[in-house]
Enzyme design. Structure first.
Site, mmCIF file in Angstrom:
data_model
loop_
_atom_site.group_PDB
_atom_site.id
_atom_site.type_symbol
_atom_site.label_atom_id
_atom_site.label_comp_id
_atom_site.label_asym_id
_atom_site.label_seq_id
_atom_site.Cartn_x
_atom_site.Cartn_y
_atom_site.Cartn_z
ATOM 1 C CB SER A 99 41.097 46.053 90.350
ATOM 2 O OG SER A 99 41.587 45.925 91.650
ATOM 3 N NE ARG B 288 30.802 49.444 88.691
ATOM 4 C CZ ARG B 288 31.465 50.224 89.556
ATOM 5 N NH1 ARG B 288 31.764 49.775 90.752
ATOM 6 N NH2 ARG B 288 31.827 51.431 89.234
ATOM 7 C CG HIS C 238 36.471 45.004 90.793
ATOM 8 N ND1 HIS C 238 35.678 45.692 91.676
ATOM 9 C CD2 HIS C 238 37.740 45.209 91.204
ATOM 10 C CE1 HIS C 238 36.446 46.301 92.567
ATOM 11 N NE2 HIS C 238 37.688 46.026 92.303
#
Lengths: 223, 223
Positions: B24, B47, B50
């Site tokens: 990812s 993050r 994601h």
């Protein structure tokens, strides 16, 4: 810049919750292409758009014809809601659930880490194993983990009881799009609603439950 | 279509959590325009991407220069994290917090409905009143309510203690964009990170806390 605090600003923003909902839903109705959805799904679509701030998600929604009625009937008859993560569970507006339905998330069950190791999979997928005796007739809301959705489809294909509805909103770059494609292509007769592609998330999964449970009561000032 | 369950499908999806994170983050690094952000914010930006599945959010991120260091120092010294909704609180990965920091959400405090009526505002804004004695040096994460962010800015301008960092991710159509503009334009010297426009949400607010607290430990296999 002065270190002194300036006079308190007055932002003139809307503070009335009912007015905020009304204006929000009006903007969504004005901007979103709802026509490609059956009328029965307009309330849930509006709630989904409201939850993510993006009117263009309608183009990526996929559904089975009976999803609204199946999910609503299941919830009305007391079906539990099974969630992959606590965030989904905490986004569900409990007063909108028609039968004080149980909202279940097994991710933090102490059995999960051991089960994940044993099965060679993620904790999210292992947690789905613990749904087994709740699954029949349930409403499943997956807002995070592609592996949870894949594992659920495998369990059902292998004979586990069928949920009444699966709301598929895994998010991200590895497996999310594929897991929702697998849901939409399911040959198991499973009613579903999903957002294809990489987008998704807990807020959308919870909004789907809220919309299928109750429509848009806030629009009528009944929130 | 046969009513018999077909043979259990084998989807061949990635089941190793560490590999999922690695893949990812690699996709995000390959696709996202991180160059417009200071290097100190790359982990938190990765993050955030994601968490929402959208690489283009980098173009809408705004920040103050010291935000990473201010937030990280505050968390390391034990600052509480103040959240507008339970979903944000439940998205924070507790093991990533460096000092077993308290995570506080006052939205469901029994005092809130009465306070909202008294102040003529939303429950989300009224709940922020109850943060007052936690505010000084705290990390604030707002993932849902524009009114919470507006009310916080008003309180601070009127003399309430200043948080060490404000993470602004309200979502939606009424006030969300405006509240984040007000945060970014704050003349109060408040360190901030925000996603401008309509997009936002609890998952992003929580991801901001997680990224500022710990970076990307999963990338090193340390999740």
């Amino acid at each position: 810049m002065s270190e002194q605090a300036p006079a308190a600003p007055s932002f003139g923003y809307e503070k009335d919750p009912a007015a905020i909902y009304r204006q929000s839903f009006a903007i969504v109705r004005a901007e979103a292409d709802l026509d490609r959805l059956p009328e029965s799904l307009h309330p849930v679509a509006i709630r989904l758009i409201h939850a993510c701030g993006m009117t263009d998600i309608t183009q990526d929604l996929v559904w089975s014809e009976t999803i609204r009625d199946e999910a609503h009937a299941a919830l009305s008859s007391g079906a539990p809601v099974l969630c992959d993560v606590e965030m989904v569970a905490h986004g569900i507006i409990r007063r909108h659930l028609p039968a004080q339905n149980e909202v279940i998330c097994t991710l933090n069950d102490p059995a999960v880490p051991g089960l994940a190791a044993e099965l060679g999979t993620t904790r999210s997928a292992a947690a789905v194993e613990l749904w087994r005796h709740h699954l029949g007739g349930s409403v499943v809301a997956i807002g995070n983990a592609p592996t949870a959705l894949f594992h659920l489809l495998e369990m059902i294909a292998a004979g586990a009881p069928k949920p009444a509805a699966i709301l598929g909103f895994p998010v991200g770059f590895v497996g999310a799009a594929e897991s929702k494609e697998a849901l939409a292509a399911n040959g198991l007769g499973l009613p579903y609603l999903a957002l294809t592609g990489r987008r998704g998330g807990s807020a959308l999964a919870a909004a789907a439950v809220n919309g299928l449970a109750a429509g848009l009561p806030e629009e009528a000032g009944n929130d």
